[in-house]
Enzyme design. Structure first.
Site, PDB file in Angstrom:
ATOM      1  N   PRO A 231       0.784  -1.064  -0.047  1.00 40.24           N
ATOM      2  CA  PRO A 231      -0.031  -0.005  -0.179  1.00 40.24           C
ATOM      3  C   PRO A 231       0.941   1.404   0.012  1.00 40.24           C
ATOM      4  CG  PRO A 231      -0.843  -1.679   1.595  1.00 40.24           C
ATOM      5  CD  PRO A 231       0.605  -2.057   1.025  1.00 40.24           C
ATOM      6  N   GLY A 232       0.246   2.302  -0.617  1.00 38.65           N
ATOM      7  CA  GLY A 232       0.985   3.464  -0.809  1.00 38.65           C
ATOM      8  C   GLY A 232       2.387   3.642  -1.720  1.00 38.65           C
ATOM      9  N   GLY A 234       2.493   3.747  -4.993  1.00 34.84           N
ATOM     10  CA  GLY A 234       1.987   4.603  -6.239  1.00 34.84           C
ATOM     11  C   GLY A 234       1.312   4.048  -7.201  1.00 34.84           C
ATOM     12  N   GLU A 453      15.585   1.377  27.940  1.00 34.16           N
ATOM     13  CA  GLU A 453      16.222   1.883  26.657  1.00 34.16           C
ATOM     14  C   GLU A 453      17.422   1.911  26.628  1.00 34.16           C
ATOM     15  OE1 GLU A 453      13.961   2.433  24.549  1.00 34.16           O
ATOM     16  OE2 GLU A 453      12.094   2.162  25.781  1.00 34.16           O
TER      17      GLU A 453
END
Length: 646
Positions: A231-232, A234, A453
């Site tokens: 998806p996305g 083009g 982290e």
């Protein structure tokens, strides 16, 4: 000079119908005594009493009844006022005051003649029985029903404009014919990157512009091309470019436009679509999201609910390459689920070409940025190469969103131009979510998050194939309490040691909690989910496990989702679970060992993270020294307000 405002009321057919009803109703009220049903009915003896007392001014009679009109002096009599109370309808009508039923017309007429000779009545007349008002009112339903029926038929058949509820045009195609004069025109210059896909698409346009070039030497023009990709990337944009470049009719619609609740509608719309295209041939038909009707037949059809979709697909197959196919119509289609499409649809002669539209690489991302930045007011020295490297794995739609979000961020800060920091903030917000400045976190929780982290950062720094670290933050964003940002290498293939190093770095957060606190928390949920997916893929998909060997249970056709049974035995399932657990626990223990050896540096990094909340690569170099196996370019994203994201 301003154009004059048109204040004329819009025409509405219901106004005509309402006017017709009002006219008929008015006629029925003002027919001047033509209706023998108006007025209060009295007996004949009572009428003779009024007649003898000279209270009757006029009488109009026929064979069965008579209308009695009182004189003005008689109307003021309380008896008559009581019998004839004034109403809105009586004030609008000039009907009689009383109605008398006649038994013998001749005797009644003789009585009137005698009263007239005595001067007790001024006027009487004998009229034929007529009731125009009643006749018109009785004809009113007969007139209105055909009018309303005709109006409804016109609405349903599309006579007054197109609409989704028009029952007589429900089998017609809903394809939109591209109008290059009125529609926004997209050309191939607006499509950045995708050079291979553009080349094949441009060739299809050339087929239709100059077919003799190919047919003169015996070649056949392809029947269709299927655009496949995530998806996305083009796919639809490429189709829009074809519509803008091709000098032939371009029909555009979605796969769901064929689906309707009525039986046979989908197949009828396919027939009508190709009929229109053949009439305007050479032409191009573009079907977006074709998987809505192109799913493989005979799958998951336990109740027969998919018969209508399969009939639509059968008609599409016939139109694309059937007995009477017209070669001057080319079909373009787009989907991101090519594995579930029917094999008959994918064969040569229907979709001759499959054009894969992949996620853009770093050079293509640069081109996409250049296209979207044309409409944005940006600083002159904006480094587009830097932006392209900061967005690995982004699709064209994602990059367009980054550019738009950067412009919104700059406007929010009252800037006149968009700069590098705005783009970094935009990526930060898109990937990590909105910064939650008012989230309440206790000092103990903050230190635990910092240890978690810092564990990710330490392990990734000490493992060779982990992605290069860019920054670490404990600022809450979205649903996360902290994050470590990396710049992953764009690999075409991934080796076993690379996947293991990534798993080890992912487990670094939980391992750090174990090393420092000798306790673990729920904060590693997303890490565990990621690691489990990686380990299962290594064992069941890529064949990277020694115990199972070169076996994969991956089904590229996408049909395994319909199977009730697993493609392996219970013993193999136990072995798979055992190997997945061994992989995860092995990398977890490896992370613990690395962090135990560097515990003092881990604590130092966590303390720095609690102090600054955001730390960068340079801070890790100060603590750990240069990374010995770094042999690739590292991007500097430090800035004044330290809020960048990769």
């Amino acid at each position: 000079m301003k154009n004059p405002v048109n204040n004329k009321p819009k025409y509405n057919p219901w106004m005509l119908y309402a006017g017709l009803i009002f006219i008929l109703f008015a006629i029925s009220l003002t027919t001047g005594g033509g209706s023998f049903g108006d007025g209060k009915t009295i007996g004949l003896s009572k009428f003779y009493e009024y007649l003898d007392n000279s209270q009757v001014e006029k009488v109009v009679f026929n064979n069965s009844s008579a209308q009695v009109f009182l004189s003005e002096s008689a109307k003021s009599n309380p008896e008559h006022q009581k019998n004839n109370k004034p109403t809105l309808l009586s004030s609008m009508s000039s009907g009689p005051d009383y109605v008398v039923e006649i038994a013998n017309k001749d005797l009644f007429e003789e009585k009137l003649i005698q009263a007239s000779s005595e001067g007790k009545i001024e006027e009487f007349s004998n009229e034929k029985e007529s009731n125009w008002g009643g006749i018109l009112l009785s004809l009113l339903p007969i007139i209105l029903i055909p009018v309303v029926w005709i109006f409804m038929m016109r609405k349903m058949s599309g006579g007054s404009g197109a609409g989704g509820g028009q029952i007589f045009s429900i089998g017609k195609s809903r394809a939109k014919l591209f109008d290059e004069k009125n529609d926004i025109r997209v050309t191939f210059n607006d499509v950045a990157g995708l050079e291979g896909a553009k080349e094949e698409i441009q060739e299809i346009v050339e087929f239709l512009k100059n077919p003799q070039k190919y047919t003169s030497i015996g070649g056949k023009i392809p029947k269709g091309a299927l655009l496949v990709g995530p998806p996305g990337t083009g796919k639809t944009l490429l189709a829009k470019a074809v519509a803008g470049e091709a000098q032939v009719p371009f029909f555009s619609l979605s796969g769901s436009d064929f689906v309707e609740m009525f039986v046979g509608v989908g197949a009828s719309r396919v027939r009508d679509l190709f009929k229109q295209a053949k009439e305007k041939s050479p032409a191009i038909i573009f079907i977006d999201e074709i998987d809505a009707i192109g799913r493989a037949r005979g799958k998951s059809n336990f109740s027969g609910s998919n018969d209508e979709r399969e009939n639509t697909l059968n008609q599409l197959l016939t139109e694309m390459d059937g007995f009477g196919t017209n070669t001057n119509v080319i079909v373009l289609a787009a989907t991101n689920r090519a594995e579930i499409l029917d094999k008959a649809l994918m064969r040569a002669g229907r979709f001759d070409r499959q054009i894969y539209v992949d996620l853009p690489d770093v050079n293509e991302r640069k081109q996409i940025f250049e296209v979207h930045l044309k409409k944005i007011k940006k600083v002159d020295n904006l480094d587009i190469d830097f932006l392209a490297k900061q967005t690995p794995g982004f699709s064209g739609a994602d990059i367009a969103n980054v550019c738009n979000e950067a412009a919104l961020t700059a406007a929010r800060k009252n800037k006149k131009e968009v700069d590098k920091q705005d783009f970094l903030d935009a990526v930060d917000r898109i990937v990590g979510g909105l910064e939650k400045k008012n989230k309440i976190i206790t000092p103990e929780e903050k230190y635990a998050i910092a240890i978690h982290e810092a564990g990710h950062a330490t392990v990734s720094w000490l493992t060779e194939h982990a992605a290069p670290l860019v920054k670490v933050t404990i600022v809450p964003r979205g649903m996360s309490l902290g994050a470590a940002w990396y710049l992953p290498e764009e690999r075409q293939i991934v080796r076993t040691e690379q996947m293991l190093d990534e798993m080890c770095a992912t487990m670094g957060g939980r391992a750090a909690e174990k090393v420092i606190f000798d306790k673990i928390s729920t904060g590693a949920l997303s890490d565990l989910e990621k690691v489990n997916k990686q380990a299962r893929a290594m064992v069941t998909i890529y064949g990277l496990n020694d115990s199972l060997g070169n076996i994969t249970y991956y089904d590229s056709s996408g049909q395994s989702e319909y199977n009730f049974s697993k493609p392996y035995s219970e013993e193999t399932a136990k072995l798979i679970d055992k190997e997945i657990s061994a992989l995860i626990e092995g990398q977890y223990q490896r992370a613990i060992d690395l962090l135990t050896e560097n515990k003092d540096k881990l604590v130092q990094l966590a303390d720095l993270l609690c102090e600054k909340e955001v730390i960068f690569r340079e801070d890790l170099e100060d603590i750990f020294g240069k990374r010995s196996f770094d042999n690739k370019d590292i991007i500097d994203v430090t800035s004044e307000n330290e809020s960048e994201v990769v």
